[in-house]
Design a protein around this motif. Structure first.
Motif, PDB file in Angstrom:
ATOM      1  N   ASP A 186       0.039 -11.126  -9.916  1.00  8.01           N
ATOM      2  CA  ASP A 186       0.694 -10.226  -8.957  1.00  8.01           C
ATOM      3  C   ASP A 186       0.414  -8.761  -9.256  1.00  8.01           C
ATOM      4  O   ASP A 186       0.925  -7.885  -8.557  1.00  8.01           O
ATOM      5  CB  ASP A 186       2.222 -10.438  -8.975  1.00  8.01           C
ATOM      6  CG  ASP A 186       2.641 -11.592  -8.077  1.00  8.01           C
ATOM      7  OD1 ASP A 186       1.802 -12.071  -7.288  1.00  8.01           O
ATOM      8  OD2 ASP A 186       3.813 -12.008  -8.156  1.00  8.01           O
ATOM      9  N   LEU A 187      -0.378  -8.472 -10.291  1.00  7.52           N
ATOM     10  CA  LEU A 187      -0.663  -7.074 -10.616  1.00  7.52           C
ATOM     11  C   LEU A 187      -1.487  -6.429  -9.509  1.00  7.52           C
ATOM     12  O   LEU A 187      -1.288  -5.279  -9.144  1.00  7.52           O
ATOM     13  CB  LEU A 187      -1.429  -6.976 -11.950  1.00  7.52           C
ATOM     14  CG  LEU A 187      -1.746  -5.553 -12.387  1.00  7.52           C
ATOM     15  CD1 LEU A 187      -0.498  -4.874 -12.950  1.00  7.52           C
ATOM     16  CD2 LEU A 187      -2.860  -5.521 -13.418  1.00  7.52           C
ATOM     17  N   PHE A 188      -2.436  -7.180  -8.968  1.00 13.32           N
ATOM     18  CA  PHE A 188      -3.319  -6.685  -7.914  1.00 13.32           C
ATOM     19  C   PHE A 188      -3.254  -7.671  -6.760  1.00 13.32           C
ATOM     20  O   PHE A 188      -3.920  -8.697  -6.781  1.00 13.32           O
ATOM     21  CB  PHE A 188      -4.743  -6.584  -8.469  1.00 13.32           C
ATOM     22  CG  PHE A 188      -5.748  -5.958  -7.536  1.00 13.32           C
ATOM     23  CD1 PHE A 188      -5.515  -5.847  -6.178  1.00 13.32           C
ATOM     24  CD2 PHE A 188      -6.939  -5.461  -8.022  1.00 13.32           C
ATOM     25  CE1 PHE A 188      -6.436  -5.283  -5.332  1.00 13.32           C
ATOM     26  CE2 PHE A 188      -7.884  -4.881  -7.183  1.00 13.32           C
ATOM     27  CZ  PHE A 188      -7.628  -4.801  -5.835  1.00 13.32           C
ATOM     28  N   ARG A 189      -2.422  -7.353  -5.781  1.00 11.74           N
ATOM     29  CA  ARG A 189      -2.317  -8.248  -4.623  1.00 11.74           C
ATOM     30  C   ARG A 189      -3.180  -7.735  -3.470  1.00 11.74           C
ATOM     31  O   ARG A 189      -3.678  -8.521  -2.683  1.00 11.74           O
ATOM     32  CB  ARG A 189      -0.866  -8.400  -4.179  1.00 11.74           C
ATOM     33  CG  ARG A 189      -0.049  -9.298  -5.118  1.00 11.74           C
ATOM     34  CD  ARG A 189       1.383  -9.424  -4.647  1.00 11.74           C
ATOM     35  NE  ARG A 189       1.522 -10.228  -3.453  1.00 11.74           N
ATOM     36  CZ  ARG A 189       1.810 -11.527  -3.447  1.00 11.74           C
ATOM     37  NH1 ARG A 189       1.988 -12.167  -4.572  1.00 11.74           N
ATOM     38  NH2 ARG A 189       1.928 -12.188  -2.314  1.00 11.74           N
ATOM     39  N   SER A 190      -3.341  -6.411  -3.368  1.00  4.32           N
ATOM     40  CA  SER A 190      -4.228  -5.836  -2.354  1.00  4.32           C
ATOM     41  C   SER A 190      -4.502  -4.376  -2.727  1.00  4.32           C
ATOM     42  O   SER A 190      -3.894  -3.851  -3.658  1.00  4.32           O
ATOM     43  CB  SER A 190      -3.597  -5.933  -0.959  1.00  4.32           C
ATOM     44  OG  SER A 190      -2.384  -5.226  -0.951  1.00  4.32           O
ATOM     45  N   VAL A 191      -5.415  -3.739  -1.980  1.00  5.55           N
ATOM     46  CA  VAL A 191      -5.802  -2.351  -2.303  1.00  5.55           C
ATOM     47  C   VAL A 191      -4.689  -1.377  -1.929  1.00  5.55           C
ATOM     48  O   VAL A 191      -4.238  -0.576  -2.728  1.00  5.55           O
ATOM     49  CB  VAL A 191      -7.120  -1.982  -1.580  1.00  5.55           C
ATOM     50  CG1 VAL A 191      -7.422  -0.500  -1.724  1.00  5.55           C
ATOM     51  CG2 VAL A 191      -8.278  -2.808  -2.143  1.00  5.55           C
ATOM     52  N   LYS A 192      -4.245  -1.475  -0.683  1.00  5.74           N
ATOM     53  CA  LYS A 192      -3.233  -0.524  -0.189  1.00  5.74           C
ATOM     54  C   LYS A 192      -1.856  -1.169  -0.255  1.00  5.74           C
ATOM     55  O   LYS A 192      -1.457  -1.890   0.667  1.00  5.74           O
ATOM     56  CB  LYS A 192      -3.553  -0.112   1.246  1.00  5.74           C
ATOM     57  CG  LYS A 192      -4.871   0.629   1.349  1.00  5.74           C
ATOM     58  CD  LYS A 192      -5.222   0.936   2.788  1.00  5.74           C
ATOM     59  CE  LYS A 192      -6.618   1.549   2.849  1.00  5.74           C
ATOM     60  NZ  LYS A 192      -7.068   1.793   4.210  1.00  5.74           N
ATOM     61  N   VAL A 193      -1.173  -0.925  -1.345  1.00  6.86           N
ATOM     62  CA  VAL A 193       0.166  -1.509  -1.497  1.00  6.86           C
ATOM     63  C   VAL A 193       1.184  -0.495  -0.989  1.00  6.86           C
ATOM     64  O   VAL A 193       1.345   0.582  -1.557  1.00  6.86           O
ATOM     65  CB  VAL A 193       0.441  -1.872  -2.974  1.00  6.86           C
ATOM     66  CG1 VAL A 193       1.866  -2.363  -3.152  1.00  6.86           C
ATOM     67  CG2 VAL A 193      -0.535  -2.944  -3.435  1.00  6.86           C
ATOM     68  N   THR A 194       1.859  -0.865   0.081  1.00  3.13           N
ATOM     69  CA  THR A 194       2.807   0.071   0.704  1.00  3.13           C
ATOM     70  C   THR A 194       4.246  -0.192   0.261  1.00  3.13           C
ATOM     71  O   THR A 194       5.102   0.659   0.434  1.00  3.13           O
ATOM     72  CB  THR A 194       2.735  -0.052   2.239  1.00  3.13           C
ATOM     73  OG1 THR A 194       2.954  -1.427   2.584  1.00  3.13           O
ATOM     74  CG2 THR A 194       1.389   0.399   2.776  1.00  3.13           C
ATOM     75  N   HIS A 195       4.515  -1.380  -0.272  1.00  4.31           N
ATOM     76  CA  HIS A 195       5.865  -1.759  -0.680  1.00  4.31           C
ATOM     77  C   HIS A 195       5.926  -1.951  -2.195  1.00  4.31           C
ATOM     78  O   HIS A 195       4.948  -2.360  -2.817  1.00  4.31           O
ATOM     79  CB  HIS A 195       6.281  -3.093  -0.035  1.00  4.31           C
ATOM     80  CG  HIS A 195       6.516  -3.014   1.437  1.00  4.31           C
ATOM     81  ND1 HIS A 195       5.503  -2.772   2.336  1.00  4.31           N
ATOM     82  CD2 HIS A 195       7.655  -3.161   2.165  1.00  4.31           C
ATOM     83  CE1 HIS A 195       6.013  -2.765   3.564  1.00  4.31           C
ATOM     84  NE2 HIS A 195       7.304  -3.004   3.493  1.00  4.31           N
TER      85      HIS A 195
END
Ligand code: FE2
Length: 276
Positions: free
Chosen positions: A160-169
């Motif tokens: 879960d450290l890197f779920r996507s590039v643009k983390v908004t939440h």
């Protein structure tokens, strides 16, 4: 609904949790070289079991203790298959009653309460059938989080450290600064492909990781600028990330855009600059 995807030697089991026919949450388990990386939430056991039974699992590795990652450990414990995790995760997986009373309604509703399971500390390396996996401590999302790096193939499993590039939440109890330090630390390893617990697989993983760090730094710089111009945190959120969506409401404020804005404004990650 479970979807199996095969990427060369790696199997991804995509776990889609649906409410009234709509997918509201997706996470992924990975099987590589005899290792099962995470076991998914208990709420999905019935659907997951036939897919898990198809895999020849020698070892289970939990990337961290969260309920959506350890819920089906007992299926493997019953078969005498070892379960490994970071030393800080071991007591929390061995006795989930230490932390499950604090789970919020949405976590209970989507994932069910994870049962305890017998778990052991992972060392610096985990040997699969053919390959060796480096265990990298990557705190931030949780303090007991690990990533797994396999050098020969350049695989990096980031949990879960890197779920996507643009983390908004951001979740309330996530540590943004520590997460960013863990992400930068990963650049020291010679990986190519990133396998995320959110289900995304990035073949140009290094570029994506750099992009993620850059995006977060830019978000922070913009937020600081707006804060200096006198905008409050809600206004900064609205301008940079847009208004909260249903996620904030559904998670009782646990997973919100405002948490992300608060975190970047109070962070010392970018060149030591911080809100006064
Ligand atoms: Fe998590």
């Amino acid at each position: 609904m479970i979807i199996r995807n095969d990427f060369g030697e790696i199997v991804q089991l995509l776990v889609n949790i649906e409410v009234e026919g709509r997918t509201v949450y997706t996470m992924a388990l990975y099987y590589a070289d005899g290792l099962l990386i995470d076991t998914g939430p208990l709420s999905q056991r019935q659907d997951l079991k036939p897919f898990l039974d198809d895999l020849e699992v020698d070892l289970v590795v939990n990337t961290h203790h969260h309920e959506d990652h350890v819920g089906n450990n007992p299926l493997f414990e019953e078969r005498g298959i070892p379960i490994l995790a970071h030393p800080a995760a071991v007591p929390l997986i061995n006795d989930t009653s230490l932390w499950t009373p604090q789970l919020l309604y949405y976590q209970r509703f989507l994932f069910d309460l994870p049962p305890s399971s017998k778990c052991q500390s992972a060392g610096d390396y985990i040997d699969g059938r053919n390959y060796r996996f480096h265990v990298i401590h990557t705190p931030g999302h949780s303090m007991d989080h690990i990533a797994l790096f396999e050098e020969q193939n350049g695989w990096l499993f980031t949990g879960d450290l890197f779920r996507s590039v643009k983390v908004t939440h951001l979740r309330k109890n996530e540590d943004f600064d520590v997460t960013m330090a863990s992400l930068e630390n990963l650049l020291n390893y010679d990986f190519n492909t990133i396998f995320c617990s959110g289900g995304k697989i990035y073949e140009s993983g290094r570029d994506k990781l750099r992009e993620k760090i850059e995006w977060s730094k830019n978000l922070q710089a913009s937020a600081l600028q707006l804060s200096k111009a006198g905008l409050d945190d809600n206004a900064i959120r609205d301008q940079l990330l847009g208004a909260e969506n249903l996620m904030g409401q559904f998670t009782e404020g646990d997973y919100t855009k405002l948490n992300m804005i608060n975190a970047v404004l109070n962070s010392s990650f970018t060149a030591g600059e911080k809100r006064e």
